[in-house]
Design a protein around this motif. Structure first.
Motif, PDB file in Angstrom:
ATOM      1  N   VAL A 135      -8.637  32.660  39.004  1.00 20.45           N
ATOM      2  CA  VAL A 135      -8.080  33.786  39.714  1.00 20.45           C
ATOM      3  C   VAL A 135      -6.631  33.652  39.972  1.00 20.45           C
ATOM      4  CG1 VAL A 135      -8.092  34.917  41.986  1.00 20.45           C
ATOM      5  CG2 VAL A 135     -10.203  34.234  40.973  1.00 20.45           C
ATOM      6  N   ASN A 176      -4.893  34.350  36.565  1.00 15.36           N
ATOM      7  CA  ASN A 176      -4.761  35.892  35.927  1.00 15.36           C
ATOM      8  C   ASN A 176      -4.326  36.670  36.974  1.00 15.36           C
ATOM      9  OD1 ASN A 176      -6.210  35.007  33.541  1.00 15.36           O
ATOM     10  ND2 ASN A 176      -8.125  34.811  34.575  1.00 15.36           N
ATOM     11  N   SER A 177      -3.973  36.404  38.109  1.00 25.22           N
ATOM     12  CA  SER A 177      -3.530  37.568  39.094  1.00 25.22           C
ATOM     13  C   SER A 177      -2.362  37.378  39.520  1.00 25.22           C
ATOM     14  CB  SER A 177      -4.599  37.532  40.287  1.00 25.22           C
ATOM     15  OG  SER A 177      -4.694  36.483  41.009  1.00 25.22           O
ATOM     16  N   MET A 178      -1.592  36.004  39.282  1.00 26.54           N
ATOM     17  CA  MET A 178      -0.248  35.644  39.926  1.00 26.54           C
ATOM     18  C   MET A 178       0.843  35.417  38.711  1.00 26.54           C
ATOM     19  SD  MET A 178      -1.056  33.508  43.442  1.00 26.54           S
ATOM     20  CE  MET A 178       0.850  33.791  43.938  1.00 26.54           C
ATOM     21  N   TYR A 211       1.542  29.817  41.909  1.00 34.20           N
ATOM     22  CA  TYR A 211       0.981  29.350  40.943  1.00 34.20           C
ATOM     23  C   TYR A 211       2.055  28.458  40.073  1.00 34.20           C
ATOM     24  CZ  TYR A 211      -0.612  29.629  35.870  1.00 34.20           C
ATOM     25  OH  TYR A 211      -0.949  29.300  34.418  1.00 34.20           O
TER      26      TYR A 211
END
Length: 168
Positions: free
Chosen positions: A32, A35-37, A55
């Motif tokens: 997560v 893929n999101s930060m 990240y």
């Protein structure tokens, strides 16, 4: 049911479900985050006055130990994790399942070690995403696997000070 199967069911190996849970949660959170930060400190998300999500990659071990080396440390830390995992699993097989404290400690360490090994083998680095700080001092970034390893190690140390029941 064979005697060996019965013995395994009665041993601490039954607690490996906790290691699997830690591993799955750790890898899921890392996916997560990846893929999101956005990567790096400048993309951190402030959650609390002392806690950020971010990240970053860690090519070393705890506190980025040996992270500036040329890559050999990846395999050293992977080998150490496999040896420790095998040793703790063996010890769990010798403990009764009802010995919860040590079995939980060993399972936490195994789950965390396998989570970080997965990162080292698949990505070549460990994904860190938790940033705890006080003022301008930031603790080195870490992840769920690191937390599980530290909690398990602390439990083992505390166990040395626990009063054991007298054996008759």
């Amino acid at each position: 049911m064979s005697e060996q199967t019965l013995t395994l069911k009665q041993s601490g190996v039954r607690w490996l479900w906790l290691a699997i849970l830690i591993f799955v949660a750790d890898i899921g959170i890392k996916l997560v985050i990846m893929n999101s930060m956005g990567y790096g400190w400048e993309n951190r998300v402030e959650v609390l006055p002392f806690f950020n999500l971010l990240y970053v990659h860690n090519y070393g071990a705890a506190f980025s130990f040996l992270s500036d080396e040329e890559g050999w440390q990846r395999w050293l830390f992977t080998a150490i994790a496999f040896i420790v995992t095998a040793m703790l699993t063996y010890w769990m097989s010798k403990l009764p399942a009802k010995e919860k404290w040590n079995n939980i400690a060993y399972a936490l360490i195994i789950g965390g070690a396998v989570g970080n090994v997965f990162d080292r083998v698949v990505h070549g680095f460990v994904v860190d995403y938790l940033d705890v700080y006080w003022g301008n001092y930031h603790w080195p970034a870490f992840n769920l696997a690191d937390s599980a390893i530290c909690i398990g190690a602390a439990m083992i140390i505390l166990d040395a000070f626990r009063k054991k029941p007298e054996k008759a």
